[in-house]
Design an enzyme around this catalytic site. Structure first.
Site, PDB file in Angstrom:
ATOM      1  N   ARG A 108      15.247   9.386  -7.244  1.00  0.00           N
ATOM      2  CA  ARG A 108      16.224   9.078  -6.213  1.00  0.00           C
ATOM      3  C   ARG A 108      17.419   8.356  -6.821  1.00  0.00           C
ATOM      4  NH1 ARG A 108      17.137   4.528  -3.153  1.00  0.00           N
ATOM      5  NH2 ARG A 108      18.295   4.909  -1.250  1.00  0.00           N
ATOM      6  N   SER A 112      18.174   5.538   2.247  1.00  0.00           N
ATOM      7  CA  SER A 112      17.156   4.492   2.128  1.00  0.00           C
ATOM      8  C   SER A 112      16.595   4.206   3.518  1.00  0.00           C
ATOM      9  CB  SER A 112      17.749   3.240   1.499  1.00  0.00           C
ATOM     10  OG  SER A 112      18.773   2.752   2.333  1.00  0.00           O
ATOM     11  N   LEU A 113      15.705   3.261   3.594  1.00  0.00           N
ATOM     12  CA  LEU A 113      15.051   2.950   4.867  1.00  0.00           C
ATOM     13  C   LEU A 113      15.351   1.520   5.275  1.00  0.00           C
ATOM     14  CD1 LEU A 113      11.459   4.383   4.365  1.00  0.00           C
ATOM     15  CD2 LEU A 113      13.052   5.038   6.168  1.00  0.00           C
ATOM     16  N   TYR A 162       3.119  12.926  -2.227  1.00  0.00           N
ATOM     17  CA  TYR A 162       3.117  13.378  -0.838  1.00  0.00           C
ATOM     18  C   TYR A 162       4.549  13.657  -0.405  1.00  0.00           C
ATOM     19  CZ  TYR A 162      -1.759  12.183   0.220  1.00  0.00           C
ATOM     20  OH  TYR A 162      -3.125  12.146   0.258  1.00  0.00           O
ATOM     21  N   LYS A 214       3.449   3.949   4.456  1.00  0.00           N
ATOM     22  CA  LYS A 214       4.556   3.814   3.499  1.00  0.00           C
ATOM     23  C   LYS A 214       3.955   3.629   2.117  1.00  0.00           C
ATOM     24  CE  LYS A 214       8.892   1.514   2.558  1.00  0.00           C
ATOM     25  NZ  LYS A 214       8.614   1.081   1.192  1.00  0.00           N
ATOM     26  N   CYS A 271     -25.890 -28.327 -19.283  1.00  0.00           N
ATOM     27  CA  CYS A 271     -24.610 -28.310 -18.580  1.00  0.00           C
ATOM     28  C   CYS A 271     -24.859 -28.177 -17.070  1.00  0.00           C
ATOM     29  CB  CYS A 271     -23.761 -27.153 -19.085  1.00  0.00           C
ATOM     30  SG  CYS A 271     -22.174 -27.037 -18.256  1.00  0.00           S
ATOM     31  N   LYS A 304       6.992  -3.332   7.636  1.00  0.00           N
ATOM     32  CA  LYS A 304       6.335  -3.770   6.405  1.00  0.00           C
ATOM     33  C   LYS A 304       5.140  -4.679   6.684  1.00  0.00           C
ATOM     34  CE  LYS A 304       8.512  -3.829   2.746  1.00  0.00           C
ATOM     35  NZ  LYS A 304       9.323  -3.314   1.688  1.00  0.00           N
ATOM     36  N   GLU A 338       3.844   7.291   9.529  1.00  0.00           N
ATOM     37  CA  GLU A 338       3.303   7.664   8.220  1.00  0.00           C
ATOM     38  C   GLU A 338       3.005   6.388   7.454  1.00  0.00           C
ATOM     39  OE1 GLU A 338       6.582   9.695   6.357  1.00  0.00           O
ATOM     40  OE2 GLU A 338       6.711  11.185   7.934  1.00  0.00           O
ATOM     41  N   CYS A 396     -16.646 -28.518 -23.326  1.00  0.00           N
ATOM     42  CA  CYS A 396     -16.874 -28.095 -21.947  1.00  0.00           C
ATOM     43  C   CYS A 396     -16.375 -29.177 -20.978  1.00  0.00           C
ATOM     44  CB  CYS A 396     -18.367 -27.844 -21.742  1.00  0.00           C
ATOM     45  SG  CYS A 396     -18.785 -27.554 -20.011  1.00  0.00           S
ATOM     46  N   ASP A 412     -15.955  21.698  -9.758  1.00  0.00           N
ATOM     47  CA  ASP A 412     -14.980  21.488 -10.821  1.00  0.00           C
ATOM     48  C   ASP A 412     -15.256  22.388 -12.025  1.00  0.00           C
ATOM     49  OD1 ASP A 412     -14.100  19.622  -9.115  1.00  0.00           O
ATOM     50  OD2 ASP A 412     -14.683  17.872 -10.320  1.00  0.00           O
ATOM     51  N   ALA A 413     -16.530  22.585 -12.303  1.00  0.00           N
ATOM     52  CA  ALA A 413     -16.892  23.367 -13.486  1.00  0.00           C
ATOM     53  C   ALA A 413     -16.387  24.810 -13.368  1.00  0.00           C
ATOM     54  CB  ALA A 413     -18.402  23.354 -13.673  1.00  0.00           C
ATOM     55  N   GLU A 414     -16.445  25.345 -12.141  1.00  0.00           N
ATOM     56  CA  GLU A 414     -15.993  26.712 -11.910  1.00  0.00           C
ATOM     57  C   GLU A 414     -14.472  26.792 -12.078  1.00  0.00           C
ATOM     58  OE1 GLU A 414     -17.589  29.328 -11.649  1.00  0.00           O
ATOM     59  OE2 GLU A 414     -16.153  30.776 -10.846  1.00  0.00           O
ATOM     60  N   CYS A 457     -19.843 -30.677 -19.241  1.00  0.00           N
ATOM     61  CA  CYS A 457     -20.904 -31.413 -19.954  1.00  0.00           C
ATOM     62  C   CYS A 457     -20.442 -31.921 -21.308  1.00  0.00           C
ATOM     63  CB  CYS A 457     -22.135 -30.532 -20.115  1.00  0.00           C
ATOM     64  SG  CYS A 457     -21.899 -29.197 -21.299  1.00  0.00           S
ATOM     65  N   ASP A 503       3.578   3.074  -1.770  1.00  0.00           N
ATOM     66  CA  ASP A 503       4.320   2.232  -2.689  1.00  0.00           C
ATOM     67  C   ASP A 503       4.486   2.985  -4.004  1.00  0.00           C
ATOM     68  OD1 ASP A 503       5.726   0.030  -3.360  1.00  0.00           O
ATOM     69  OD2 ASP A 503       3.985  -1.238  -3.743  1.00  0.00           O
ATOM     70  N   CYS A 511     -19.313 -22.478 -23.199  1.00  0.00           N
ATOM     71  CA  CYS A 511     -19.924 -23.785 -23.361  1.00  0.00           C
ATOM     72  C   CYS A 511     -21.274 -23.574 -24.033  1.00  0.00           C
ATOM     73  CB  CYS A 511     -20.109 -24.419 -21.986  1.00  0.00           C
ATOM     74  SG  CYS A 511     -21.333 -25.727 -21.947  1.00  0.00           S
TER      75      CYS A 511
HETATM   76  O1  D41 Z   1       6.014   6.711   2.009  1.00  0.00           O
HETATM   77  C1  D41 Z   1       7.177   6.403   1.775  1.00  0.00           C
HETATM   78  N1  D41 Z   1       7.435   5.530   0.837  1.00  0.00           N
HETATM   79  C2  D41 Z   1       8.290   7.026   2.545  1.00  0.00           C
HETATM   80  C3  D41 Z   1       9.591   6.826   2.100  1.00  0.00           C
HETATM   81  C4  D41 Z   1       8.058   7.803   3.693  1.00  0.00           C
HETATM   82  N2  D41 Z   1       6.802   8.027   4.157  1.00  0.00           N
HETATM   83  N3  D41 Z   1       9.104   8.330   4.367  1.00  0.00           N
HETATM   84  C5  D41 Z   1      10.382   8.145   3.946  1.00  0.00           C
HETATM   85  N4  D41 Z   1      11.398   8.704   4.669  1.00  0.00           N
HETATM   86  C6  D41 Z   1      12.654   8.543   4.294  1.00  0.00           C
HETATM   87  C7  D41 Z   1      13.749   9.171   5.113  1.00  0.00           C
HETATM   88  C8  D41 Z   1      13.587   8.782   6.557  1.00  0.00           C
HETATM   89  C9  D41 Z   1      15.095   8.726   4.646  1.00  0.00           C
HETATM   90  C10 D41 Z   1      13.640  10.655   4.994  1.00  0.00           C
HETATM   91  C11 D41 Z   1      10.676   7.380   2.785  1.00  0.00           C
HETATM   92  C12 D41 Z   1      12.046   7.244   2.418  1.00  0.00           C
HETATM   93  N5  D41 Z   1      13.002   7.840   3.192  1.00  0.00           N
HETATM   94  C13 D41 Z   1      12.513   6.514   1.252  1.00  0.00           C
HETATM   95  N6  D41 Z   1      11.825   6.209   0.182  1.00  0.00           N
HETATM   96  C14 D41 Z   1      12.641   5.541  -0.668  1.00  0.00           C
HETATM   97  C15 D41 Z   1      13.849   5.444  -0.115  1.00  0.00           C
HETATM   98  C16 D41 Z   1      13.793   6.060   1.081  1.00  0.00           C
END
Ligand code: D41
Length: 671
Positions: free
Chosen positions: A139, A84-85, A226, A118, A436, A318, A116, A412, A35-37, A415, A120, A430
């Site tokens: 989004r 969305s998913l 990511y 998911k 106690c 989930k 992958e 307390c 890190d220092a470099e 006691c 948060d 206490c």
């Molecule tokens: O890691 C995630 N939260 C994540 C979200 C992920 N690994 N892949 C995602 N892939 C998609 C699609 C399939 C629609 C390209 C997502 C999301 N969507 C997503 N995150 C929020 C809404 C949708």
């Protein structure tokens, strides 16, 4: 002219070098320099740019944090909507998903998926035009988001320009911005200290940080990113035919992609991955709430298309919810070893994150006030990883008229001694000390614990039973226990009774520092106890030392010194210490070691990975007692790395820098 040329060339070189190190660090997870470099390169760049402001370019790594804009965030329309998913709440729902896809695709073969974690966090869109990051947006509702370019630029893992000479005209990258758990925890600790607002979870913290109008504030929050897909891409860029190949392309262009990806052929492998990542969940540096499973083959993805707002070819499986609502039935105050009264929420039992929870910590009275809680409230409980469940907030609209204010106790609950609050401290205590029952029992548990006298077989439960039956009142009563008394207890036999008697006998042979630590004097941990023993050599010398003499010891400040004096000035404690010595507790005479004789004097160590026999704090205490310094990260100044199991990037870095690598056994055998 030629000087200007040279400066320009040096700038280009520095920027390229810094970009390269960022790429190795954030994308490949293979840092190459200390890190220092890195800091030195950055400082040189900043220095030159300061002297020649006309040479600053917006994609320079020094230009991540810009000035605050005059107005709020502009609206952005996503040219391709951000989908969305769909969710699967369990394995069966995922099996249904797989069945539906096979029908639609009219295939009987197993489908190839990419799994992958998911994350948060928050979904964002990044647009690169001719290789430069030109716009970043939230989004939002999928069609309309907000322009957060200035804040996104502060995220160090997001490249300001792509790593390629043949960059596409337009490349939209989609991914998740999140806050690593360590950053989140530190942010909340700081907020609690400053009495500011804490964030309920890393996701809220990330969202709050991205919505800061001042990029300087966002930069301090150390967000991460990511990439998980592409969006709008111009025709001059040939995308791969599978999801995995596309992620690989993004990685090559300098975008971070999670290393927890896995190709899974068929449902069994997907569900295996799900189980695997769930057990790993608590060790990850970031919070995840499930697995995203995507069809790998792009032709198949296109064939499947999407319904309303979600693609048919992807699903989020989930984990069980980490947050649930329940009722606050009451607040009890638990008395700890040092008398601290901790408020504990009694809850209507609720299933959160895989276990039933009926208690949650409320930390202290300040926390109750900050949350504005009343008994009868509907509260939100959160259980993340293996930490103690927390009360995050309550639902205002659900407060019943009968809700009751939570009173700070004046006495307390165990006691009935008076309770005191020290100025500037959030805790109430206490004042009963050894009168106690709660404090006494806790003190005995501490005395018997592994890092203290290490009395095998004398666990917390047994101490509770012995106290309840009035068999022990003082710590020294432990050594008066008779085999028959123990053997007559429920679930104890002759053999375990003898074992406990043997363990008690064995514990009498100890060291001064262990004994001192075992007494449970406030603020005297293992390291302080060691330092005191090493400095004063005898118990009498410590017990008689005045405040000034105590403060001469490493690690001992006015507060610790005051607690030591209070402990040894208390006649009840004097009697107890004498009773323990009379029972036969003894230790070898300590030879005074001068600092120069310490074997690791002047050496810097780093600890990484999982140790089998020592805790991190024990390992650190041991190294420090031998004169070493313990640092958090590897640099060229590190003398050695103690590497446990599953050591990761620190081990790699140590190998690269040629730092000596030692095992836990080496440390244990040191003296
Ligand atoms: O890691 C995630 N939260 C994540 C979200 C992920 N690994 N892949 C995602 N892939 C998609 C699609 C399939 C629609 C390209 C997502 C999301 N969507 C997503 N995150 C929020 C809404 C949708």
């Amino acid at each position: 002219m030629s000087e200007k040329f040279a400066i320009d060339a040096r700038l280009k070189q520095l920027r390229a070098e810094i970009d390269e190190h960022n790429y190795r660090y954030y994308v490949l997870d293979e840092p190459q320099i200390p890190d220092a470099e890195y800091d030195r390169l950055m400082r040189e760049l900043q220095q030159i740019e300061q002297e020649h402001p006309e040479l600053i370019s917006p994609d320079s790594p020094s230009q991540r944090v810009g000035a605050k804009p005059d107005s709020g965030f502009a609206e952005v329309i996503h040219q391709l909507p951000m989908l969305s998913l769909d969710n699967a709440m369990n394995g069966d729902e995922f099996m249904d998903f797989d069945r539906r896809l096979k029908e639609r695709l009219d295939v009987s073969d197993t489908i190839e998926y990419v799994c992958e974690p998911k994350l948060d966090g928050l979904a964002v869109s990044l647009i690169y035009e001719n290789g430069q990051l030109t716009r970043a947006a939230t989004r939002g509702d999928g069609n309309k988001g907000e322009d957060i370019t200035l804040n996104i630029r502060t995220i160090k893992s997001i490249p300001l320009k792509l790593r390629s000479d043949q960059t596409p005209q337009t490349l939209e990258v989609r991914g998740e911005v999140f806050m690593p758990l360590s950053v989140f925890e530190n942010l909340n600790i700081q907020a609690r200290e400053e009495d500011g607002k804490t964030f309920a979870n890393p996701r809220n913290a990330a969202a709050g940080s991205l919505r800061q109008l001042d990029p300087q504030v966002t930069a301090k929050r150390q967000l991460a990113f990511y990439a998980y897909s592409t969006g709008l891409v111009s025709e001059d860029f040939k995308l791969g035919g599978t999801h995995l190949a596309r992620l690989e392309q993004l990685k090559k262009l300098g975008l971070p992609v999670t290393s927890e990806l896995q190709l899974a052929t068929g449902t069994e492998q997907v569900l295996n991955y799900f189980e695997q990542i769930q057990t790993k969940r608590n060790q990850l540096a970031f919070e995840i709430d499930g697995v995203v499973c995507k069809v790998n083959n792009i032709d198949q993805q296109e064939q499947l298309g999407f319904v309303s707002r979600a693609p048919r070819w992807a699903i989020a499986i989930k984990f069980p919810a980490q947050e649930e609502m329940t009722k606050l039935l009451g607040v009890d105050f638990q008395v700890g070893r040092t008398g601290a009264l901790t408020p504990v929420a009694r809850l209507e039992p609720v299933f959160v994150g895989g276990v039933t929870v009926s208690n949650a910590t409320l930390h202290n009275m300040d926390e109750i006030e900050r949350l504005g809680l009343m008994v009868g409230d509907t509260v939100i409980i959160r259980r993340a990883g293996d930490v103690i469940p927390q009360v995050v907030s309550f639902v205002k609209s659900k407060r019943p008229e009968s809700a009751k204010v939570i009173q700070q106790p004046s006495h307390c609950p165990v006691c009935n001694s008076e309770v005191e609050k020290t100025e500037g401290e959030a805790v109430i205590r206490c004042t009963g000390g050894f009168i106690c029952d709660a404090q006494r029992t806790q003190a005995i548990k501490h005395f018997a614990s592994r890092k203290a006298m290490d009395i095998d077989g004398l666990g917390d439960k047994l101490v509770d039973i012995l106290s309840e039956l009035d068999l022990i009142h003082h710590i020294s009563d432990l050594y008066k226990l008779e085999k028959e008394q123990i053997a007559s207890l429920e679930r104890m036999g002759e053999k375990s009774a003898q074992n406990l008697i043997d363990a008690l006998e064995k514990s009498k042979n100890t060291t001064l520092s262990k004994f001192l630590y075992s007494l449970g004097i406030r603020e005297v941990g293992e390291v302080t106890a060691k330092n005191l023993a090493q400095h004063f050599l005898t118990l009498d010398a410590i017990a008689q030392a005045d405040i000034e003499a105590l403060e001469a010891v490493d690690d001992v400040g006015p507060i610790v010194a005051k607690h030591l004096r209070q402990f040894f000035d208390n006649p009840a404690n004097q009697v107890e210490v004498k009773a323990l010595i009379d029972a036969g507790i003894h230790w070898p005479t300590i030879e005074k070691k001068s600092d120069d004789e310490l074997p690791l004097k002047g050496k810097t160590f780093v600890i990484t990975g999982t140790l089998n026999n020592l805790t991190r704090s024990q390992a650190k205490a041991k190294l420090e007692a031998l004169g070493a310094k313990v640092a958090g990260s590897i640099s060229k100044n590190t003398d050695a790395l103690i590497a446990g199991e599953k050591a990761g990037s620190k081990l790699k870095k140590a190998q690269e820098l040629g730092v000596k690598i030692l095992s836990e056994d080496y440390l244990i055998n040191l003296s």
